[in-house]
Scaffold this active site. Structure first.
Site, PDB file in Angstrom:
ATOM      1  N   PHE A 121      62.990  46.467  15.680  1.00  0.00           N
ATOM      2  CA  PHE A 121      62.200  46.064  14.518  1.00  0.00           C
ATOM      3  C   PHE A 121      62.840  44.932  13.727  1.00  0.00           C
ATOM      4  O   PHE A 121      62.431  44.677  12.600  1.00  0.00           O
ATOM      5  CB  PHE A 121      61.926  47.280  13.615  1.00  0.00           C
ATOM      6  CG  PHE A 121      60.758  48.096  14.102  1.00  0.00           C
ATOM      7  CD1 PHE A 121      59.464  47.795  13.695  1.00  0.00           C
ATOM      8  CD2 PHE A 121      60.938  49.141  14.986  1.00  0.00           C
ATOM      9  CE1 PHE A 121      58.378  48.520  14.155  1.00  0.00           C
ATOM     10  CE2 PHE A 121      59.859  49.883  15.464  1.00  0.00           C
ATOM     11  CZ  PHE A 121      58.569  49.572  15.034  1.00  0.00           C
ATOM     12  N   HIS A 164      76.331  48.723  22.596  1.00  0.00           N
ATOM     13  CA  HIS A 164      75.968  49.629  21.494  1.00  0.00           C
ATOM     14  C   HIS A 164      77.076  50.642  21.251  1.00  0.00           C
ATOM     15  O   HIS A 164      77.955  50.833  22.091  1.00  0.00           O
ATOM     16  CB  HIS A 164      74.667  50.392  21.816  1.00  0.00           C
ATOM     17  CG  HIS A 164      73.428  49.571  21.635  1.00  0.00           C
ATOM     18  ND1 HIS A 164      72.915  48.787  22.628  1.00  0.00           N
ATOM     19  CD2 HIS A 164      72.605  49.419  20.569  1.00  0.00           C
ATOM     20  CE1 HIS A 164      71.828  48.182  22.194  1.00  0.00           C
ATOM     21  NE2 HIS A 164      71.609  48.541  20.942  1.00  0.00           N
ATOM     22  N   LYS A 183      74.958  56.233  21.501  1.00  0.00           N
ATOM     23  CA  LYS A 183      73.642  55.884  22.049  1.00  0.00           C
ATOM     24  C   LYS A 183      73.445  56.546  23.408  1.00  0.00           C
ATOM     25  O   LYS A 183      74.307  56.456  24.283  1.00  0.00           O
ATOM     26  CB  LYS A 183      73.492  54.356  22.153  1.00  0.00           C
ATOM     27  CG  LYS A 183      72.094  53.951  22.625  1.00  0.00           C
ATOM     28  CD  LYS A 183      71.784  52.501  22.326  1.00  0.00           C
ATOM     29  CE  LYS A 183      70.420  52.090  22.817  1.00  0.00           C
ATOM     30  NZ  LYS A 183      69.313  52.865  22.199  1.00  0.00           N
TER      31      LYS A 183
HETATM   32  N1  LIG Z   1      63.380  50.178  17.516  1.00  0.00           N
HETATM   33  C1  LIG Z   1      64.467  49.926  16.773  1.00  0.00           C
HETATM   34  O1  LIG Z   1      64.543  48.910  16.028  1.00  0.00           O
HETATM   35  C2  LIG Z   1      65.611  50.886  16.813  1.00  0.00           C
HETATM   36  C3  LIG Z   1      65.504  52.002  17.579  1.00  0.00           C
HETATM   37  N2  LIG Z   1      66.479  52.941  17.573  1.00  0.00           N
HETATM   38  C4  LIG Z   1      66.170  54.157  18.305  1.00  0.00           C
HETATM   39  O2  LIG Z   1      65.843  55.158  17.337  1.00  0.00           O
HETATM   40  C5  LIG Z   1      66.183  56.435  17.855  1.00  0.00           C
HETATM   41  C6  LIG Z   1      67.081  57.167  16.862  1.00  0.00           C
HETATM   42  O3  LIG Z   1      68.310  56.492  16.751  1.00  0.00           O
HETATM   43  P1  LIG Z   1      69.461  57.077  15.803  1.00  0.00           P
HETATM   44  O4  LIG Z   1      68.944  57.257  14.415  1.00  0.00           O
HETATM   45  O5  LIG Z   1      70.654  56.231  16.033  1.00  0.00           O
HETATM   46  O6  LIG Z   1      69.672  58.514  16.492  1.00  0.00           O
HETATM   47  P2  LIG Z   1      70.314  59.861  15.870  1.00  0.00           P
HETATM   48  O7  LIG Z   1      70.779  60.644  17.016  1.00  0.00           O
HETATM   49  O8  LIG Z   1      71.265  59.503  14.777  1.00  0.00           O
HETATM   50  O9  LIG Z   1      69.047  60.605  15.178  1.00  0.00           O
HETATM   51  C7  LIG Z   1      68.042  61.200  15.942  1.00  0.00           C
HETATM   52  C8  LIG Z   1      67.096  61.933  15.020  1.00  0.00           C
HETATM   53  O10 LIG Z   1      66.032  62.487  15.803  1.00  0.00           O
HETATM   54  C9  LIG Z   1      65.967  63.892  15.583  1.00  0.00           C
HETATM   55  N3  LIG Z   1      65.553  64.536  16.833  1.00  0.00           N
HETATM   56  C10 LIG Z   1      66.241  64.620  17.997  1.00  0.00           C
HETATM   57  N4  LIG Z   1      65.530  65.300  18.913  1.00  0.00           N
HETATM   58  C11 LIG Z   1      64.379  65.673  18.307  1.00  0.00           C
HETATM   59  C12 LIG Z   1      63.253  66.419  18.723  1.00  0.00           C
HETATM   60  N5  LIG Z   1      63.168  66.942  19.962  1.00  0.00           N
HETATM   61  N6  LIG Z   1      62.237  66.591  17.833  1.00  0.00           N
HETATM   62  C13 LIG Z   1      62.311  66.081  16.588  1.00  0.00           C
HETATM   63  N7  LIG Z   1      63.368  65.387  16.134  1.00  0.00           N
HETATM   64  C14 LIG Z   1      64.387  65.181  16.991  1.00  0.00           C
HETATM   65  C15 LIG Z   1      67.357  64.307  15.148  1.00  0.00           C
HETATM   66  O11 LIG Z   1      67.286  65.540  14.424  1.00  0.00           O
HETATM   67  P3  LIG Z   1      68.579  66.532  14.352  1.00  0.00           P
HETATM   68  O12 LIG Z   1      69.602  65.790  13.525  1.00  0.00           O
HETATM   69  O13 LIG Z   1      68.063  67.767  13.664  1.00  0.00           O
HETATM   70  O14 LIG Z   1      69.022  66.752  15.770  1.00  0.00           O
HETATM   71  C16 LIG Z   1      67.715  63.118  14.269  1.00  0.00           C
HETATM   72  O15 LIG Z   1      67.077  63.244  13.013  1.00  0.00           O
HETATM   73  C17 LIG Z   1      66.816  56.189  19.219  1.00  0.00           C
HETATM   74  O16 LIG Z   1      65.808  56.334  20.194  1.00  0.00           O
HETATM   75  C18 LIG Z   1      67.284  54.739  19.127  1.00  0.00           C
HETATM   76  O17 LIG Z   1      67.399  54.133  20.361  1.00  0.00           O
HETATM   77  C19 LIG Z   1      67.603  52.811  16.814  1.00  0.00           C
HETATM   78  C20 LIG Z   1      67.785  51.706  16.048  1.00  0.00           C
HETATM   79  C21 LIG Z   1      66.813  50.638  15.987  1.00  0.00           C
HETATM   80  O1  LIG Z   2      70.156  53.202  19.449  1.00  0.00           O
HETATM   81  C1  LIG Z   2      70.398  52.184  18.755  1.00  0.00           C
HETATM   82  O2  LIG Z   2      71.309  52.149  17.922  1.00  0.00           O
HETATM   83  C2  LIG Z   2      69.520  51.013  18.930  1.00  0.00           C
HETATM   84  N1  LIG Z   2      68.495  51.142  19.709  1.00  0.00           N
HETATM   85  C3  LIG Z   2      67.508  50.165  19.979  1.00  0.00           C
HETATM   86  C4  LIG Z   2      67.499  49.826  21.456  1.00  0.00           C
HETATM   87  O3  LIG Z   2      67.583  50.746  22.285  1.00  0.00           O
HETATM   88  O4  LIG Z   2      67.365  48.659  21.801  1.00  0.00           O
HETATM   89  C5  LIG Z   2      67.578  48.978  19.053  1.00  0.00           C
HETATM   90  C6  LIG Z   2      68.960  48.597  18.580  1.00  0.00           C
HETATM   91  O5  LIG Z   2      69.574  47.823  19.556  1.00  0.00           O
HETATM   92  C7  LIG Z   2      69.799  49.785  18.159  1.00  0.00           C
END
Ligand SMILES: NC(=O)C1=CN([C@@H]2O[C@H](COP(=O)(O)OP(=O)(O)OC[C@H]3O[C@@H](n4cnc5c(N)ncnc54)[C@H](OP(=O)(O)O)[C@@H]3O)[C@@H](O)[C@H]2O)C=CC1
Ligand SMILES: O=C(O)C1=N[C@H](C(=O)O)C[C@H](O)C1
Length: 240
Positions: free
Chosen positions: A122, A151, A155
């Site tokens: 994003f 990363h 991740k």
């Molecule tokens: N598109 C973008 O710009 C970006 C995308 N991402 C993506 O976002 C996602 C999250 O990243 P990040 O915050 O680092 O990950 P985290 O592991 O820090 O957080 C994951 C979150 O998802 C929840 N979760 C996990 N499994 C489930 C489930 N089965 N049902 C509901 N909730 C669930 C966890 O809850 P709990 O703590 O209770 O386990 C937690 O709140 C990843 O897929 C990452 O690749 C990340 C950054 C940027």
């Molecule tokens: O998991 C992350 O942290 C990120 N995930 C996204 C990806 O899979 O490309 C975006 C960003 O790079 C951070």
């Protein structure tokens, strides 16, 4: 005197995560958005945190009315938040990466009834990088194309979602990309797309140093998506 429209009611799915925490903090700084529900996988011990009701994923059906959902969770949680948005007729912004082909198809079906913005990145910089990569691939036929991403060690998916999207862009330009992934320390996210010819090399690089850029982008997209008809939108479709 004109009426002030009520702030857009936002549900955040994946609220306890790295991205979820950034979203909660940055949403709290905006007057046009109010978080009405925060969802984590596990049941939190405290049900209301800083005035925001928290729910477990098992309680999704009972969440209050919302105008748009923002999902940054894991693929295992993705189907349920998509189903909730479809059943409530509400838009979904999702940044969850690592979803499979079946989940991509479910997104496409859902877009017939709700506005959707699923994006692997994003940030504004990567929205532009995607376009640059397609143009470079078109302009450099026959050159090798390699995508290298780095990363943080937490991740789970590799190659990253962004790397795969960059690969799709390169593919649209005629290249056949190869991927390499590195997991180290607390790197927020780095992507290099390298085009290699004979005796020369072009590198296009994006370095994220703070995940607030993703959260700000997702909140902006959410604020725009609420006024759109059903369909699938890219980040660049919703930029001002
Ligand atoms: N598109 C973008 O710009 C970006 C995308 N991402 C993506 O976002 C996602 C999250 O990243 P990040 O915050 O680092 O990950 P985290 O592991 O820090 O957080 C994951 C979150 O998802 C929840 N979760 C996990 N499994 C489930 C489930 N089965 N049902 C509901 N909730 C669930 C966890 O809850 P709990 O703590 O209770 O386990 C937690 O709140 C990843 O897929 C990452 O690749 C990340 C950054 C940027
Ligand atoms: O998991 C992350 O942290 C990120 N995930 C996204 C990806 O899979 O490309 C975006 C960003 O790079 C951070």
């Amino acid at each position: 005197m004109t009426d002030t429209p009520h702030p857009c009611r936002v549900l955040i799915h994946g609220a306890s995560g790295r991205m979820g925490q950034a979203l909660l903090r940055l949403a709290g700084e905006r007057d046009d958005l109010t978080v009405v529900a925060a969802i984590d996988r596990s049941t939190p011990s405290q049900r209301v945190v800083d005035g925001i009701p928290h729910f477990s994923a098992d309680e999704l059906g009972g969440v209050p009315a919302f105008d748009v959902a923002i999902d940054f969770s894991l693929p295992a949680g993705f189907d349920r938040i998509l189903a909730l948005c479809v059943s409530r007729g509400r838009p979904l912004v999702s940044g969850t990466t690592g979803i499979d082909e079946g989940q991509r198809e479910a997104l496409a079906r859902a877009a017939a009834t709700i506005p959707l913005a699923w994006a692997t990145n994003f940030s504004l910089g990567v929205a532009i990088l995607n376009e640059l990569v397609e143009r470079a691939a078109q302009a450099l036929p026959g050159w090798d194309c390699d995508i290298v991403e780095s990363h943080h060690v937490h991740k789970l998916d590799a190659p990253s979602g962004t790397a795969l999207t960059l690969g799709e862009c390169a593919g649209q330009g005629g290249a056949t990309p190869r991927y390499a992934s590195l997991r180290a320390g607390d790197i927020v996210g780095e992507h290099t797309v390298q085009f290699t010819g004979l005796g020369e090399r072009v590198e296009l690089v994006h370095r994220a140093t703070n995940r607030d850029i993703f959260a700000r982008g997702a909140l902006h997209v959410a604020s725009r998506l609420v006024a759109r008809p059903p369909g699938q939108y890219r980040v660049r479709d919703l930029l001002d």
